[in-house]
Design a protein around this motif. Structure first.
Motif, mmCIF file in Angstrom:
data_model
loop_
_atom_site.group_PDB
_atom_site.id
_atom_site.type_symbol
_atom_site.label_atom_id
_atom_site.label_comp_id
_atom_site.label_asym_id
_atom_site.label_seq_id
_atom_site.Cartn_x
_atom_site.Cartn_y
_atom_site.Cartn_z
ATOM 1 N N ILE A 15 14.432 1.631 5.731
ATOM 2 C CA ILE A 15 14.092 1.249 4.357
ATOM 3 C C ILE A 15 13.453 2.469 3.673
ATOM 4 O O ILE A 15 12.519 3.059 4.223
ATOM 5 N N PRO A 16 13.931 2.864 2.497
ATOM 6 C CA PRO A 16 13.333 4.013 1.801
ATOM 7 C C PRO A 16 11.848 3.774 1.497
ATOM 8 O O PRO A 16 11.428 2.633 1.263
ATOM 9 N N ASN A 17 11.060 4.844 1.505
ATOM 10 C CA ASN A 17 9.637 4.745 1.191
ATOM 11 C C ASN A 17 9.441 4.091 -0.170
ATOM 12 O O ASN A 17 10.145 4.405 -1.122
ATOM 13 N N GLY A 18 8.486 3.165 -0.240
ATOM 14 C CA GLY A 18 8.184 2.483 -1.493
ATOM 15 C C GLY A 18 9.039 1.258 -1.750
ATOM 16 O O GLY A 18 8.777 0.509 -2.687
ATOM 17 N N MET A 19 10.072 1.055 -0.934
ATOM 18 C CA MET A 19 10.913 -0.133 -1.041
ATOM 19 C C MET A 19 10.549 -1.074 0.099
ATOM 20 O O MET A 19 9.851 -0.687 1.028
ATOM 21 N N GLU A 20 11.032 -2.311 0.017
ATOM 22 C CA GLU A 20 10.699 -3.309 1.022
ATOM 23 C C GLU A 20 11.946 -4.030 1.502
ATOM 24 O O GLU A 20 12.914 -4.170 0.758
ATOM 25 N N ALA A 21 11.868 -4.530 2.730
ATOM 26 C CA ALA A 21 12.892 -5.430 3.250
ATOM 27 C C ALA A 21 12.544 -6.825 2.758
ATOM 28 O O ALA A 21 11.375 -7.205 2.711
ATOM 29 N N TYR A 22 13.556 -7.588 2.371
ATOM 30 C CA TYR A 22 13.337 -8.963 1.928
ATOM 31 C C TYR A 22 14.497 -9.817 2.413
ATOM 32 O O TYR A 22 15.664 -9.434 2.276
ATOM 33 N N VAL A 23 14.181 -10.984 2.986
ATOM 34 C CA VAL A 23 15.216 -11.916 3.440
ATOM 35 C C VAL A 23 15.220 -13.099 2.487
ATOM 36 O O VAL A 23 14.226 -13.813 2.358
ATOM 37 N N LEU A 24 16.347 -13.280 1.810
ATOM 38 C CA LEU A 24 16.558 -14.425 0.926
ATOM 39 C C LEU A 24 17.118 -15.537 1.806
ATOM 40 O O LEU A 24 18.239 -15.435 2.316
ATOM 41 N N LYS A 25 16.312 -16.563 2.038
ATOM 42 C CA LYS A 25 16.675 -17.639 2.968
ATOM 43 C C LYS A 25 17.805 -18.513 2.419
ATOM 44 O O LYS A 25 17.971 -18.651 1.215
ATOM 45 N N SER A 26 18.532 -19.118 3.326
ATOM 46 C CA SER A 26 19.604 -20.032 2.977
ATOM 47 C C SER A 26 19.047 -21.246 2.244
ATOM 48 O O SER A 26 17.922 -21.672 2.501
ATOM 49 N N GLY A 27 19.842 -21.791 1.323
ATOM 50 C CA GLY A 27 19.414 -22.992 0.617
ATOM 51 C C GLY A 27 20.424 -23.412 -0.433
ATOM 52 O O GLY A 27 21.383 -22.701 -0.723
#
Length: 157
Positions: free
Chosen positions: A83-95
């Motif tokens: 992940i590039p510095n200053g960015m974040e990993a995010y998981v968009l959950k199923s729904g």
């Protein structure tokens, strides 16, 4: 406005985040920063961009344009490594989501949301779920154009 009901599969994203309110809208700053850096994201799946809003559970109880929420600009990836510095990993959950096809200038998008929340929801048989809301800005998205197209995903139950 055309809509469909869809079950979103889980999605991995790399995002930039910004806390804001409707009164103090920082969307332009967020997206300007993201677009300058999106080339740093590895393992991208396609080119669709995700504009995600995360609201507190009571956000929609009594409209307050100064109430803050979290907004994310993101790109889907197949791996959350590097992940590039200053960015974040995010998981968009199923729904389950109501997906609206919006055509028109993004600056007039408020009218679409007004329709969704004031006309569609009261007559839909669904209620709003407390999960992220988002828009998918695909190849037909054109900033500041009346010819622009995007999808508005609203969480439902």
């Amino acid at each position: 406005m055309n809509f469909r009901i869809e079950i979103l599969p889980e999605k991995k994203l790399v995002v930039l985040t910004q806390k804001m309110s409707i009164f103090e809208n920082k969307t332009f700053l967020l997206w300007n920063s993201f677009m300058k850096r999106k080339g740093e994201i590895q393992n991208a799946i396609g080119s669709d961009l995700f504009s995600i809003q995360i609201y507190e559970s009571n956000y929609f109880e009594g409209f307050n344009p100064k109430k803050e929420f979290l907004k994310m600009a993101g790109l889907e990836v197949n791996s959350l490594e590097n992940i590039p510095n200053g960015m974040e990993a995010y998981v968009l959950k199923s729904g389950k989501y109501a997906v609206f096809e919006y055509k028109g200038n993004p600056k007039s998008g408020g009218e679409a949301f007004q329709y969704i929340f004031q006309e569609w929801f009261p007559n839909s048989g669904f209620s709003l779920d407390n999960r992220p809301h988002f828009e998918i800005l695909g190849t037909k998205y054109k900033n500041d154009s009346d010819e622009s197209e995007e999808e508005i995903w609203i969480p439902i139950k």
